[in-house]
Design a protein around this motif. Structure first.
Motif, short mmCIF file in Angstrom:
data_model
loop_
_atom_site.label_atom_id
_atom_site.label_comp_id
_atom_site.label_asym_id
_atom_site.label_seq_id
_atom_site.Cartn_x
_atom_site.Cartn_y
_atom_site.Cartn_z
N MET A 44 0.86 -1.18 0.00
CA MET A 44 0.00 0.00 0.00
C MET A 44 0.90 1.24 0.00
N TRP A 45 0.51 2.23 -0.79
CA TRP A 45 1.23 3.49 -0.86
C TRP A 45 0.40 4.58 -0.19
N LEU A 46 1.08 5.64 0.22
CA LEU A 46 0.43 6.80 0.82
C LEU A 46 0.87 8.05 0.06
N VAL A 47 -0.10 8.85 -0.36
CA VAL A 47 0.19 10.13 -1.01
C VAL A 47 -0.29 11.25 -0.09
N VAL A 48 0.62 12.17 0.20
CA VAL A 48 0.39 13.28 1.11
C VAL A 48 0.78 14.56 0.39
N SER A 49 0.10 15.64 0.70
CA SER A 49 0.52 16.93 0.15
C SER A 49 0.12 18.05 1.10
N ASP A 50 0.80 19.16 0.96
CA ASP A 50 0.44 20.39 1.65
C ASP A 50 0.27 20.19 3.16
N SER A 51 1.31 19.67 3.79
CA SER A 51 1.27 19.44 5.23
C SER A 51 1.51 20.72 6.03
N ASP B 5 12.35 3.98 8.57
CA ASP B 5 13.13 2.82 8.16
C ASP B 5 12.20 1.79 7.54
N GLY B 6 12.62 1.23 6.41
CA GLY B 6 11.83 0.19 5.76
C GLY B 6 10.68 0.70 4.91
N VAL B 7 10.53 2.03 4.82
CA VAL B 7 9.48 2.64 4.00
C VAL B 7 10.14 3.53 2.96
N ASN B 8 9.84 3.29 1.69
CA ASN B 8 10.37 4.15 0.63
C ASN B 8 9.74 5.53 0.77
N ILE C 77 2.17 0.81 5.19
CA ILE C 77 2.56 1.57 3.99
C ILE C 77 3.99 1.19 3.60
N THR C 78 4.18 0.90 2.33
CA THR C 78 5.52 0.56 1.83
C THR C 78 6.22 1.76 1.19
N THR C 79 5.42 2.71 0.68
CA THR C 79 5.99 3.88 0.01
C THR C 79 5.15 5.11 0.32
N VAL C 80 5.83 6.19 0.68
CA VAL C 80 5.19 7.48 0.93
C VAL C 80 5.64 8.45 -0.15
N PHE C 81 4.66 9.15 -0.72
CA PHE C 81 4.91 10.22 -1.69
C PHE C 81 4.40 11.51 -1.08
N HIS C 82 5.25 12.52 -0.98
CA HIS C 82 4.79 13.83 -0.48
C HIS C 82 4.93 14.82 -1.63
N CYS C 83 3.81 15.43 -2.00
CA CYS C 83 3.74 16.31 -3.17
C CYS C 83 4.01 17.77 -2.86
N GLY C 84 4.77 18.05 -1.81
CA GLY C 84 5.25 19.40 -1.58
C GLY C 84 4.48 20.21 -0.56
N ASP C 85 5.11 21.32 -0.19
CA ASP C 85 4.68 22.21 0.88
C ASP C 85 4.76 21.52 2.24
N LYS D 226 0.71 7.41 12.28
CA LYS D 226 -0.10 6.25 12.70
C LYS D 226 -0.67 5.50 11.50
N ILE D 227 -1.07 6.25 10.47
CA ILE D 227 -1.60 5.62 9.25
C ILE D 227 -0.51 4.78 8.57
N ILE D 228 0.71 5.31 8.53
CA ILE D 228 1.82 4.58 7.92
C ILE D 228 2.00 3.23 8.61
N GLU D 229 1.92 3.22 9.92
CA GLU D 229 2.08 1.98 10.67
C GLU D 229 0.86 1.06 10.52
#
Length: 158
Positions: A1-8, A48-51, A27-35, A20-23
């Motif tokens: 499962m991947w997680l996409v996050v933006s504008d934090s 660790d262990g998460v792309n 989640i194997t991969t996190v993408f943050h789209c900036g900000d 908490k969601i990552i755990e």
């Protein structure tokens, strides 16, 4: 499962929920789209262990430290990423989004900036803007869970 996050936008309370969601979702991969804004949000995302992949947004003021603290994993966008057989285009501002969507090059296109949720298919590509994780502008904090095998997104409130 991947997680996409933006504008934090430095909302640490929401970042703790994202951690908490990552755990919970494994989640194997996190993408943050900036900000991100400042580097102190990174410990909640870079695990660790998460792309992890990130692009700079227009409100990121500490770019050098964001780059350093992410071990070079936050870069200027648009950023092309390959994971296995998947080609991913990631950006903050959705410049040339229509052209990228119609190119039929990418399996996934992730972007942010507008603080608006987008979840749609264009040909074989899944196009996702997870909305804003901070909740500062709209009052609603959201992220996107991505099931890459099925090319499906699920927007969740945090």
């Amino acid at each position: 499962m991947w997680l996409v996050v933006s504008d934090s936008h430095d909302n640490i309370l929401k970042m703790k929920e994202i951690e908490k969601i990552i755990e919970k979702e494994k989640i194997t991969t996190v993408f943050h789209c900036g900000d991100f804004v400042a580097p102190f949000v990174l410990p909640y995302l870079v695990k660790d262990g998460v792309n992890f992949f990130g692009v700079f947004g227009n409100n990121d003021g500490e770019k050098l430290l964001l780059f350093q603290k992410s071990n070079g994993r936050i870069r200027p966008g648009p950023l092309e990423i390959t994971i296995g057989d998947y080609k991913i285009m990631m950006m903050h501002e959705p410049y040339a989004l229509k052209s990228i969507e119609k190119s039929n090059i990418y399996d996934f296109v992730f972007f942010g900036h507008t603080h608006e949720i987008v979840e749609r298919k264009e040909g074989d590509a899944l196009i996702v803007n997870p909305g804003e994780s901070s909740g500062w502008l709209t009052g609603v904090s959201t992220v996107a869970l991505i099931e890459p095998l099925e090319k499906k997104a699920k927007i969740i409130k945090i």
